[in-house]
Write a protein that holds these residues in place. Structure first.
Motif, PDB file in Angstrom:
ATOM      1  N   TYR A 170      -3.006  -1.148  -2.038  1.00 31.16           N
ATOM      2  CA  TYR A 170      -4.079   0.194  -2.186  1.00 31.16           C
ATOM      3  C   TYR A 170      -3.436   1.342  -2.047  1.00 31.16           C
ATOM      4  CZ  TYR A 170      -7.058  -3.509  -0.316  1.00 31.16           C
ATOM      5  OH  TYR A 170      -7.713  -4.752  -0.031  1.00 31.16           O
ATOM      6  N   ARG A 214      -5.158   3.336   2.412  1.00 32.05           N
ATOM      7  CA  ARG A 214      -5.822   2.003   3.097  1.00 32.05           C
ATOM      8  C   ARG A 214      -6.273   2.563   4.427  1.00 32.05           C
ATOM      9  NH1 ARG A 214      -3.820  -4.135   3.762  1.00 32.05           N
ATOM     10  NH2 ARG A 214      -6.172  -4.841   4.246  1.00 32.05           N
ATOM     11  N   ASP A 259       0.735  -1.201  -0.059  1.00 31.54           N
ATOM     12  CA  ASP A 259       0.051   0.102   0.169  1.00 31.54           C
ATOM     13  C   ASP A 259       0.694   1.238   0.012  1.00 31.54           C
ATOM     14  OD1 ASP A 259      -1.848  -1.966   0.479  1.00 31.54           O
ATOM     15  OD2 ASP A 259      -2.135  -1.460   2.610  1.00 31.54           O
ATOM     16  N   ARG A 317      -4.748  -2.409  -6.102  1.00 31.84           N
ATOM     17  CA  ARG A 317      -6.029  -2.791  -5.861  1.00 31.84           C
ATOM     18  C   ARG A 317      -6.773  -1.552  -5.795  1.00 31.84           C
ATOM     19  NH1 ARG A 317      -6.478  -7.462  -2.727  1.00 31.84           N
ATOM     20  NH2 ARG A 317      -4.416  -8.605  -2.582  1.00 31.84           N
ATOM     21  N   ASP A 318      -7.475  -1.109  -5.065  1.00 31.85           N
ATOM     22  CA  ASP A 318      -8.265   0.235  -4.724  1.00 31.85           C
ATOM     23  C   ASP A 318      -7.343   1.509  -4.753  1.00 31.85           C
ATOM     24  OD1 ASP A 318     -10.947  -1.306  -4.901  1.00 31.85           O
ATOM     25  OD2 ASP A 318     -10.170  -1.967  -2.956  1.00 31.85           O
ATOM     26  N   PHE A 352      -9.571   2.727   0.002  1.00 29.59           N
ATOM     27  CA  PHE A 352     -10.028   1.679   0.311  1.00 29.59           C
ATOM     28  C   PHE A 352     -10.483   1.959   2.054  1.00 29.59           C
ATOM     29  CE2 PHE A 352     -10.032  -2.830   2.505  1.00 29.59           C
ATOM     30  CZ  PHE A 352     -11.130  -3.028   2.126  1.00 29.59           C
TER      31      PHE A 352
END
Length: 627
Positions: free
Chosen positions: A220, A223, A197, A253-254, A257
């Motif tokens: 992320y 996060r 992240d 990923r996102d 998040f």
């Protein structure tokens, strides 16, 4: 509903002044080329030893004395396979000479966490103006900057360019039930190209992440999550955090998040091209796990879109669980252009707002400036109220300091001490506290007069087009313009270093005679009207097709060329400054673009081409000024 879930960011205390202890500041320096370092205090004897030892000792002594600064000059500070471990330090400022100037690095394959900044119970710490690069094989909990507990911390203008896992993490889950990681600020940081992240808030509340760039991370972008069910403080949420004005691109990923955490504010971020490594992830995802809810989170004034030809980011916003209650979604978000859709809402009681929107901010197109007159900033800000509307220019990154004539004015002038590339940010905040920001890139050149000589650099950059349209790029000579019939001559000069906004005071092309030619000759010389002239290709009519979009031709009736190898006034075109000025003043011109000179007419003068004599190939001479 909105009033019931209003978010208040905890007041973040000012960082320590760096002058509390008589020992402050400690200045860290390497001894020659050895692995020995010294930490020299403001008063008293220096500490000598390994980089790990001297900095840990300085931090402990400053804590005992009430706080202070540890300063690093320009250079690489290599911890080798070690790392700094700080326990219960207080009021210490770790200060470098700037991103990229001061580099803190290590590399370890140890089966333990090897964070360069490994903090436990550290409060009121500041880390600023440096780069952190942690090397070694992937280890999911070995980060670059790790605060296990820690309140009122400021991390600003820090680059993380390497990590075994995450970039920056505040972790408030462990130790005992009084351990927390709250009221911290991460501002104007750059985290990129790491496997985990970018920034994580784990069981951490009332923190602010603002003005950061996060690109190419494997996890992320940001996060915000509760602790696990087995943590010392199990299922502890991360509440009341603010993530504002960040740029997040290609998160694995996102982009942002939120997991089982409450009343977090996600505002005025630009999130693009997420789900780079894991499929079906989103720009912003709000979720719940282990039976814990995620209530009252707020999402306003964000752009979450996918700009790639092959899209990966599923939704701009995805509220994945009915346990997420009362999420507020502003009307001023932009969630278009994603792979699957704009918003997917599986939450309960989600509020889609109407009414006051965030300001609209445009900092302007990228521009050039000079060290003498600066750069004129042309911003645009609109807002629907309420008043007052406050605007502010700031420096996101750059080679040196920047001064603004009026930092609060939308249109102002920025002044630069050094040439280089700068990113400036325009932020607007309305009377309700809603804000938005946009950035502009400024390339700053030294002021005064510059003289350039740009030669033809390769075989394909000079060519002749015959009457039937055939283009030759490998001739030993350039017949201007009659060979067996009249030709179109093309001369492409690559990487012309004239900045946008420059005034061209003179320009001409210098040729070198390759044969004696004395016939009456009347030529027309012009530039293709293009911000970056395409390469000359062998396709039919590749040169003559460009005449329809060209500058006004300049007439040239050269005197007889009677000496082979001559490269004087008779082999020099008339002044071409007006045509070149037209090219470099175009909206698509950028410093380092290419220009193409086209020659037509009647008669014959024969000059060396690049293939015939590269050292005598045509040269474009330019003089320009930056006011």
């Amino acid at each position: 509903m909105a009033a019931a879930v209003a978010v208040v960011l905890g007041a973040v205390a000012a960082p320590p002044s760096g002058a509390d202890s008589p020992l402050s500041p400690y200045t860290v320096a390497r001894v020659g080329t050895s692995t020995t370092y010294t930490a020299t205090p403001g008063s008293g004897p220096a500490v000598s030893g390994s980089l790990k030892a001297v900095v840990e000792t300085a931090a402990t002594r400053l804590t005992d004395g009430g706080g202070g600064s540890i300063r690093f000059g320009s250079g690489v500070y290599d911890l080798g396979s070690t790392w700094w471990e700080f326990y219960d330090i207080f009021g210490v400022v770790f200060e470098g000479a700037g991103i990229g100037a001061t580099v803190i690095t290590n590399s370890s394959s140890a089966a333990t966490d090897t964070e360069p900044f490994d903090m436990s119970g550290a409060d009121r710490i500041t880390i600023r103006d440096l780069t952190v690069r942690a090397g070694g094989p992937l280890r999911s909990t070995s980060d670059a900057i790790d605060f296990d507990g820690g309140d009122f911390v400021l991390i600003e203008r820090v680059e993380v360019s390497g990590s075994r896992a995450r970039g920056i993490i505040f972790d408030g889950k462990g130790g005992d039930d009084i351990t927390h990681a709250d009221d911290n600020v991460v501002r104007d940081c750059y985290v990129h190209d790491i496997p985990g992240d970018g920034i994580e808030l784990l069981a951490a509340s009332r923190n602010l992440v603002e003005g950061c760039r996060i690109t190419g991370v494997g996890g992320y972008g940001v996060r915000i999550t509760k602790s696990s069910t087995t943590a010392t403080q199990p299922n502890k949420p991360s509440d009341d955090n603010t993530v504002r004005g960040n740029m997040i691109d290609q998160a694995g990923r996102d982009g942002v998040f939120i997991n089982s955490s409450n009343r977090n504010r996600i505002t005025a971020n630009r999130i693009t091209n997420s789900s780079d490594d894991v499929t079906s992830r989103d720009g912003i995802r709000i979720s719940a796990s282990d039976g814990r809810g995620c209530n009252g989170n707020l999402v306003r004034a964000n752009v979450a879109t996918d700009t790639q030809e092959t899209k990966t980011q599923a939704y701009g916003l995805n509220i994945t669980s009915s346990s997420c209650v009362g999420t507020i979604v502003g009307s001023d978000n932009v969630f278009t252009g994603n792979k699957a859709g704009t918003v997917k809402n599986s939450g309960t009681g989600t509020v889609f707002e109407q009414g006051n929107a965030h300001p609209s901010v445009a900092a302007g197109t990228d521009i050039s400036g000079s060290t003498t007159t600066g750069a004129a900033l042309d911003g645009t800000v609109t807002d629907d109220g309420p008043s007052p509307l406050v605007t502010q220019w700031s420096v996101l990154d750059g080679a040196a300091g920047v001064n603004f004539d009026d930092a609060s004015a939308v249109d102002t002038t920025a002044r630069f001490a050094e040439a280089g590339t700068y990113t400036l940010r325009l932020t607007a905040t309305d009377g309700a506290g809603l804000s938005a920001a946009d950035d502009v890139r400024v390339v700053v050149h030294p002021g005064g007069t510059t003289v350039l000589a740009v030669p033809i650099g390769q075989s394909a950059d000079d060519g002749e087009e015959r009457e039937g349209g055939a283009v030759t790029r490998s001739s030993k000579n350039l017949e201007l313009v009659t060979d067996t019939s009249a030709q179109v001559i093309g001369l492409r000069f690559a990487s012309v270093q004239v900045p946008r906004g420059a005034t061209v005071t003179s320009a001409h092309v210098q040729l070198t005679a390759s044969a004696v030619t004395t016939a009456t000759t009347n030529l027309q010389v012009r530039f293709q009207l293009s911000g970056n002239a395409p390469a000359i290709s062998g396709s039919a009519f590749n040169l003559s097709n460009r005449l329809s979009s060209s500058t006004t031709p300049v007439s040239w009736s050269p005197a007889p060329w009677s000496v082979v190898g001559a490269a004087g006034p008779d082999q020099r075109t008339p002044g071409l400054a007006a045509g070149l000025q037209q090219v470099v003043s175009g909206p698509d011109w950028n410093v380092g673009s290419s220009v193409l000179v086209l020659v037509t007419g009647a008669g014959k003068r024969t000059a060396w081409s690049w293939d015939g004599n590269a050292a005598a190939a045509p040269v474009l001479h330019v003089t320009y000024t930056i006011p």
